[in-house]
Design an enzyme around this catalytic site. Structure first.
Site, PDB file in Angstrom:
ATOM      1  N   LYS A  86       3.493   3.583   0.816  1.00  0.00           N
ATOM      2  CA  LYS A  86       3.520   2.648  -0.316  1.00  0.00           C
ATOM      3  C   LYS A  86       3.296   3.395  -1.640  1.00  0.00           C
ATOM      4  O   LYS A  86       4.035   3.220  -2.602  1.00  0.00           O
ATOM      5  CB  LYS A  86       2.445   1.560  -0.137  1.00  0.00           C
ATOM      6  CG  LYS A  86       2.599   0.755   1.147  1.00  0.00           C
ATOM      7  CD  LYS A  86       1.566  -0.337   1.284  1.00  0.00           C
ATOM      8  CE  LYS A  86       0.135   0.139   1.472  1.00  0.00           C
ATOM      9  NZ  LYS A  86      -0.102   0.890   2.716  1.00  0.00           N
ATOM     10  N   ARG A 107      -8.625   1.245  10.257  1.00  0.00           N
ATOM     11  CA  ARG A 107      -7.763   0.699   9.199  1.00  0.00           C
ATOM     12  C   ARG A 107      -6.504   0.094   9.809  1.00  0.00           C
ATOM     13  O   ARG A 107      -6.024  -0.934   9.349  1.00  0.00           O
ATOM     14  CB  ARG A 107      -7.378   1.809   8.203  1.00  0.00           C
ATOM     15  CG  ARG A 107      -8.515   2.174   7.264  1.00  0.00           C
ATOM     16  CD  ARG A 107      -8.292   3.530   6.614  1.00  0.00           C
ATOM     17  NE  ARG A 107      -7.153   3.576   5.732  1.00  0.00           N
ATOM     18  CZ  ARG A 107      -6.573   4.710   5.324  1.00  0.00           C
ATOM     19  NH1 ARG A 107      -7.035   5.871   5.746  1.00  0.00           N
ATOM     20  NH2 ARG A 107      -5.562   4.672   4.499  1.00  0.00           N
ATOM     21  N   ARG A 131      -3.341  -8.340   0.809  1.00  0.00           N
ATOM     22  CA  ARG A 131      -3.573  -7.808   2.151  1.00  0.00           C
ATOM     23  C   ARG A 131      -4.056  -8.861   3.128  1.00  0.00           C
ATOM     24  O   ARG A 131      -4.263  -8.553   4.302  1.00  0.00           O
ATOM     25  CB  ARG A 131      -4.657  -6.734   2.064  1.00  0.00           C
ATOM     26  CG  ARG A 131      -4.119  -5.320   2.074  1.00  0.00           C
ATOM     27  CD  ARG A 131      -5.292  -4.423   1.795  1.00  0.00           C
ATOM     28  NE  ARG A 131      -5.192  -3.181   2.455  1.00  0.00           N
ATOM     29  CZ  ARG A 131      -4.857  -2.051   1.834  1.00  0.00           C
ATOM     30  NH1 ARG A 131      -4.526  -2.043   0.580  1.00  0.00           N
ATOM     31  NH2 ARG A 131      -4.841  -0.933   2.509  1.00  0.00           N
TER      32      ARG A 131
END
Ligand code: AP5
Length: 209
Positions: free
Chosen positions: A14, A163, A85
């Site tokens: 990203k 994560r 998110r």
């Protein structure tokens, strides 16, 4: 051009894509990860609260994130990297600005672990390197400014794994959310950076510069 969101697992590229895409589209690049790391480095109240979550590879609570972005978005279209998110963040964003396109960078878990374990970042200018695919000319030094390269504390195997798990649980539902709104564009995140960039321009209907 309306606000564009970059969505994808940790390490899917990203940030790498955002740099070039912001220049091509003239959208302002806004990375919640970069803003949070800056707050941590300056030891602000937000930085101290965020660090606890970031070090564990977990998400910073929605309320803190939405307060943080509200003051930074508004009145202009932006290129959002790492936000939203969660579904709650997506709902918060919809109240601030309409989303024109969501570019979803697809990448497998194995490739995420491989990439992030090899990432190095310049302490001074923030330039990104990868020991496997984009190493610096001189070990440990930034090609651009000569600064020291370091490994992000959340780029160690156990935190990378956490994560990714958090991404699958909290962020992956955004794929369906934005698909149902007709704005999701899928990109092959495993392609070389040049190809990812070309796919992104095409998805946005932008001619390659
Ligand atoms: P953040 O910094 O946003 O981390 P992330 O989403 O995990 O993304 P990364 O920065 O790790 O990867 P990237 O997709 O940008 O890939 P990159 O281009 O760097 O967030 C960090 C933390 O902050 C979170 O864990 C959370 O705690 C908190 N946070 C942030 N936003 C939040 C929010 N909205 N809500 C709650 N909490 C939030 O590339 C990675 C590596 O791969 C580099 O080495 C690069 O050189 C290489 N690479 C890139 N593209 C390619 C390619 N196409 N081919 C080969 N190698 C490539």
């Amino acid at each position: 051009m309306r606000t564009v969101v970059l969505l994808g697992p940790p390490g899917s590229g990203k940030g790498t894509l955002a740099g070039r895409l912001a220049t091509a589209t003239k959208l302002r690049h806004l990375s919640t990860g970069d803003i949070l790391r800056d707050e941590v480095a300056r030891d602000t109240e937000l930085g101290r609260k965020a660090k606890v979550h970031m070090d564990r590879g977990e998400l910073v609570p929605d309320g803190l994130i939405l307060d943080m972005v509200r003051g930074r978005i508004g009145g202009e279209d932006v290129l959002l990297d790492g936000f939203p998110r969660t579904l709650a963040q997506a709902e918060g964003l919809a109240e601030i600005t309409p989303v024109g396109a969501v570019l979803y960078l697809e990448l497998t878990r194995d490739e995420v672990v491989r990439r992030l374990s090899a990432r190095r970042v310049c302490r001074d200018c923030g330039e990104n390197y990868n020991l496997l695919t984009q190493p610096p000319a001189t070990a440990g030094r930034c090609d651009r400014c000569g600064g020291e390269l370091y490994q992000r504390p959340d780029d160690v195997p156990e935190v990378i794994a956490r994560r990714y798990d958090v991404y699958e649980k909290d962020s992956a539902p955004l794929v369906e959310h934005y698909e149902s709104k007709g704005v999701l564009k899928r990109l092959d995140g495993a392609a070389p950076p040049e190809h990812v960039y070309a796919q992104a321009l095409k998805a946005l209907g932008h001619a390659q510069a």
